[in-house]
Design an enzyme around this catalytic site. Structure first.
Site, PDB file in Angstrom:
ATOM      1  CG  HIS A 234     -15.883  51.725 -29.641  1.00 31.81           C
ATOM      2  ND1 HIS A 234     -15.434  50.537 -29.126  1.00 31.81           N
ATOM      3  CD2 HIS A 234     -14.828  52.578 -29.580  1.00 31.81           C
ATOM      4  CE1 HIS A 234     -14.158  50.664 -28.755  1.00 31.81           C
ATOM      5  NE2 HIS A 234     -13.771  51.891 -29.020  1.00 31.81           N
TER       6      HIS A 234
ATOM      7  CB  CYS B 141     -25.504  61.453 -44.140  1.00 29.04           C
ATOM      8  SG  CYS B 141     -25.339  61.949 -45.868  1.00 29.04           S
TER       9      CYS B 141
ATOM     10  CB  CYS C 245     -28.970  61.285 -46.286  1.00 24.09           C
ATOM     11  SG  CYS C 245     -28.890  62.499 -44.947  1.00 24.09           S
TER      12      CYS C 245
ATOM     13  N   GLY D 108     -16.533  43.748 -18.064  1.00 29.34           N
ATOM     14  CA  GLY D 108     -16.737  42.918 -19.254  1.00 29.34           C
ATOM     15  C   GLY D 108     -16.035  43.395 -20.508  1.00 29.34           C
TER      16      GLY D 108
ATOM     17  CD  GLU E 238     -11.993  34.241 -19.890  1.00 24.95           C
ATOM     18  OE1 GLU E 238     -11.447  34.474 -20.977  1.00 24.95           O
ATOM     19  OE2 GLU E 238     -12.460  33.142 -19.587  1.00 24.95           O
TER      20      GLU E 238
HETATM   21  C1  BJW Z   1     -18.049  38.683 -19.574  1.00 26.30           C
HETATM   22  C2  BJW Z   1     -19.123  37.862 -19.756  1.00 26.30           C
HETATM   23  C3  BJW Z   1     -20.091  37.907 -18.763  1.00 26.30           C
HETATM   24  C4  BJW Z   1     -17.874  37.542 -21.421  1.00 26.30           C
HETATM   25  N1  BJW Z   1     -19.921  38.704 -17.728  1.00 26.30           N
HETATM   26  N2  BJW Z   1     -17.905  39.472 -18.533  1.00 26.30           N
HETATM   27  C5  BJW Z   1      -1.291  48.665 -31.821  1.00 26.30           C
HETATM   28  C6  BJW Z   1      -1.167  48.883 -30.450  1.00 26.30           C
HETATM   29  C7  BJW Z   1      -2.084  49.652 -29.744  1.00 26.30           C
HETATM   30  C8  BJW Z   1      -3.192  50.236 -30.383  1.00 26.30           C
HETATM   31  C9  BJW Z   1      -3.304  50.018 -31.741  1.00 26.30           C
HETATM   32  C10 BJW Z   1      -2.372  49.246 -32.446  1.00 26.30           C
HETATM   33  N3  BJW Z   1      -2.765  49.211 -33.737  1.00 26.30           N
HETATM   34  C11 BJW Z   1      -3.907  49.924 -33.871  1.00 26.30           C
HETATM   35  C12 BJW Z   1      -4.232  50.417 -32.655  1.00 26.30           C
HETATM   36  C13 BJW Z   1      -5.436  51.245 -32.334  1.00 26.30           C
HETATM   37  C14 BJW Z   1      -6.702  50.406 -32.443  1.00 26.30           C
HETATM   38  C15 BJW Z   1      -6.549  49.176 -31.546  1.00 26.30           C
HETATM   39  O1  BJW Z   1      -6.726  49.245 -30.327  1.00 26.30           O
HETATM   40  N4  BJW Z   1      -6.298  48.020 -32.132  1.00 26.30           N
HETATM   41  C16 BJW Z   1      -6.117  46.796 -31.346  1.00 26.30           C
HETATM   42  C17 BJW Z   1      -6.619  45.623 -32.151  1.00 26.30           C
HETATM   43  C18 BJW Z   1      -4.654  46.695 -30.951  1.00 26.30           C
HETATM   44  N5  BJW Z   1      -7.789  51.236 -31.997  1.00 26.30           N
HETATM   45  C19 BJW Z   1      -8.436  52.014 -32.836  1.00 26.30           C
HETATM   46  O2  BJW Z   1      -8.212  52.023 -34.028  1.00 26.30           O
HETATM   47  C20 BJW Z   1      -9.451  52.951 -32.228  1.00 26.30           C
HETATM   48  N6  BJW Z   1      -9.181  54.264 -32.652  1.00 26.30           N
HETATM   49  C21 BJW Z   1      -8.062  54.905 -32.289  1.00 26.30           C
HETATM   50  O3  BJW Z   1      -7.212  54.403 -31.563  1.00 26.30           O
HETATM   51  O4  BJW Z   1      -7.977  56.175 -32.787  1.00 26.30           O
HETATM   52  C22 BJW Z   1      -6.807  56.944 -32.446  1.00 26.30           C
HETATM   53  C23 BJW Z   1      -7.157  57.988 -31.430  1.00 26.30           C
HETATM   54  C24 BJW Z   1      -7.649  57.635 -30.201  1.00 26.30           C
HETATM   55  C25 BJW Z   1      -7.955  58.582 -29.257  1.00 26.30           C
HETATM   56  C26 BJW Z   1      -7.778  59.912 -29.542  1.00 26.30           C
HETATM   57  C27 BJW Z   1      -7.297  60.286 -30.790  1.00 26.30           C
HETATM   58  C28 BJW Z   1      -6.977  59.321 -31.736  1.00 26.30           C
HETATM   59  C29 BJW Z   1     -10.861  52.591 -32.689  1.00 26.30           C
HETATM   60  C30 BJW Z   1     -11.323  51.297 -32.108  1.00 26.30           C
HETATM   61  C31 BJW Z   1     -12.667  50.900 -32.690  1.00 26.30           C
HETATM   62  C32 BJW Z   1     -13.128  49.577 -32.120  1.00 26.30           C
HETATM   63  N7  BJW Z   1     -14.230  49.127 -32.853  1.00 26.30           N
HETATM   64  C33 BJW Z   1     -14.861  47.845 -32.467  1.00 26.30           C
HETATM   65  C34 BJW Z   1     -15.858  47.415 -33.576  1.00 26.30           C
HETATM   66  C35 BJW Z   1     -16.962  48.356 -33.785  1.00 26.30           C
HETATM   67  C36 BJW Z   1     -18.193  47.940 -33.111  1.00 26.30           C
HETATM   68  C37 BJW Z   1     -18.961  46.887 -33.879  1.00 26.30           C
HETATM   69  O5  BJW Z   1     -18.738  46.639 -35.045  1.00 26.30           O
HETATM   70  O6  BJW Z   1     -19.837  46.313 -33.250  1.00 26.30           O
HETATM   71  O7  BJW Z   1     -15.477  47.968 -31.175  1.00 26.30           O
HETATM   72  S1  BJW Z   1     -13.705  46.513 -32.270  1.00 26.30           S
HETATM   73  C38 BJW Z   1     -14.579  45.734 -30.984  1.00 26.30           C
HETATM   74  O8  BJW Z   1     -13.682  45.644 -29.836  1.00 26.30           O
HETATM   75  C39 BJW Z   1     -15.728  46.673 -30.594  1.00 26.30           C
HETATM   76  C40 BJW Z   1     -15.591  46.706 -29.101  1.00 26.30           C
HETATM   77  O9  BJW Z   1     -16.178  47.888 -28.570  1.00 26.30           O
HETATM   78  C41 BJW Z   1     -14.112  46.600 -28.865  1.00 26.30           C
HETATM   79  C42 BJW Z   1     -13.731  46.114 -27.496  1.00 26.30           C
HETATM   80  O10 BJW Z   1     -14.154  44.791 -27.291  1.00 26.30           O
HETATM   81  P1  BJW Z   1     -14.664  44.346 -25.856  1.00 26.30           P
HETATM   82  O11 BJW Z   1     -15.888  45.099 -25.505  1.00 26.30           O
HETATM   83  O12 BJW Z   1     -13.556  44.393 -24.893  1.00 26.30           O
HETATM   84  O13 BJW Z   1     -15.130  42.831 -26.148  1.00 26.30           O
HETATM   85  P2  BJW Z   1     -14.240  41.510 -26.213  1.00 26.30           P
HETATM   86  O14 BJW Z   1     -15.017  40.529 -26.996  1.00 26.30           O
HETATM   87  O15 BJW Z   1     -12.872  41.794 -26.636  1.00 26.30           O
HETATM   88  O16 BJW Z   1     -14.159  41.028 -24.692  1.00 26.30           O
HETATM   89  C43 BJW Z   1     -15.318  40.538 -24.032  1.00 26.30           C
HETATM   90  C44 BJW Z   1     -15.020  40.509 -22.540  1.00 26.30           C
HETATM   91  O17 BJW Z   1     -16.219  40.167 -21.888  1.00 26.30           O
HETATM   92  C45 BJW Z   1     -13.973  39.468 -22.126  1.00 26.30           C
HETATM   93  O18 BJW Z   1     -13.053  40.098 -21.231  1.00 26.30           O
HETATM   94  C46 BJW Z   1     -14.788  38.403 -21.396  1.00 26.30           C
HETATM   95  O19 BJW Z   1     -14.090  37.824 -20.291  1.00 26.30           O
HETATM   96  C47 BJW Z   1     -15.938  39.204 -20.884  1.00 26.30           C
HETATM   97  N8  BJW Z   1     -17.189  38.469 -20.695  1.00 26.30           N
HETATM   98  N9  BJW Z   1     -18.924  37.136 -20.959  1.00 26.30           N
HETATM   99  C48 BJW Z   1     -18.780  39.469 -17.656  1.00 26.30           C
HETATM  100  N10 BJW Z   1     -21.172  37.093 -18.838  1.00 26.30           N
END
Ligand code: BJW
Length: 241
Positions: free
Chosen positions: A118, A126, A145, A184, A212
């Protein structure tokens, strides 16, 4: 000769939570998470950037500054220890960290084989000349840039609707691995949320380490619950014992 074991480890925001970096989605109470004032979908999209670039740049400037004050925790260090020690126990073994995180705590914790699917906070992209460059300061004032001089730098972050980085490398790693471990991550965002099913289809053993149960828990052969600093360290100790 037995095939050397290869481990693909997918990490999400939970592994950095104990370093003081907020996760994106709240826990069972539905509160918390990084985007309390702004829904992630309202900021992390190309459309949001086109609509209100200052809001998006300010938001990422704040987070870019913040991560530089954070330190890797015991879970990051444990994964680095695994990467370094496993080949000594099993010649040819490989550990690949595929992280959804945009912080640099895996690298600062000592991991070398890291794929940032990501993007990275500490890089700017750029959009005029397609150069990606290390960047630690703000972007809000539209600095030129360094490569082409255009005021067209944006955070090098994969937003919703954009294609994650190095998908071919990730698929290759999954196809050659013996074990898939997810740490996580909520399993809410694709394509990362689908890796466990790909891994199972390919016959890998699958293990989830999380605070969880996640949306994907049912797909894993095994789930161990607890804070990453504890469960990841314990799992690595077990593997290296
Ligand atoms: C602990 C803990 C502790 C807490 N110990 N654990 C409908 C259905 C299916 C898919 C889609 C749909 N509509 C659109 C889509 C696709 C879309 C998508 O998935 N959307 C969903 C909302 C449904 N995805 C995309 O658009 C992606 N691109 C794509 O699919 O392109 C098409 C393609 C793919 C492959 C090949 C060719 C084409 C792009 C996704 C970009 C995600 N970007 C983000 C933001 C950018 C980063 C930023 O600004 O900082 O990335 S979103 C955000 O979520 C971030 C993260 O990387 C991502 C995942 O979150 P994560 O890491 O799971 O965090 P949380 O907060 O959700 O969970 C935290 C976890 O930690 C929990 O489980 C807690 O229990 C745990 N935890 N404390 C251990 N101490």
């Amino acid at each position: 000769m037995a095939k050397p074991p290869s481990i693909v480890i997918l990490t999400g925001a939970g592994i950095s939570a104990e370093s003081g970096i907020d996760t994106f989605r709240g826990g069972k109470d539905g509160r918390g998470g990084l985007w309390e004032q702004h829904r992630v979908e309202d900021v992390a999209t190309p459309e949001a950037f086109a609509r209100d670039p200052d809001l998006v740049q300010r938001f990422y400037d704040m987070r870019r500054a913040s991560i530089q004050t954070r330190q890797p925790n015991a879970a990051h260090h444990a994964l680095a220890r695994l990467e370094q020690a496993l080949p000594g126990l099993v010649p040819g073994a490989r550990v690949i960290v595929v992280t959804q995180n945009v912080d640099d705590l895996h690298e600062r914790g000592g991991s070398q084989n890291v794929i940032h699917m990501h993007g990275e906070h500490l890089k700017a992209w750029c959009t005029a000349c397609d150069t990606r460059i290390g960047w630690t300061g703000p972007l809000i004032d539209r600095p030129p840039c360094p490569a082409c001089g255009s005021a067209a730098l944006r955070p090098d972050i994969v937003w919703f609707g954009e294609v994650p980085y190095r998908m071919d490398d990730i698929h290759t790693a999954l196809s050659q691995a013996d074990l898939f471990v997810s740490i996580g991550t909520s399993g809410a965002v694709y394509p990362a949320a689908g890796f466990v099913r790909l891994a199972r289809d390919r016959g890998l053993h699958t293990l989830e380490l999380n605070l969880e149960r996640s949306q994907g828990s049912a797909w894993f052969h095994e789930t161990r619950l607890g804070p990453a600093s504890e469960v990841v360290t314990a799992w690595v100790d077990e593997l290296l014992a």
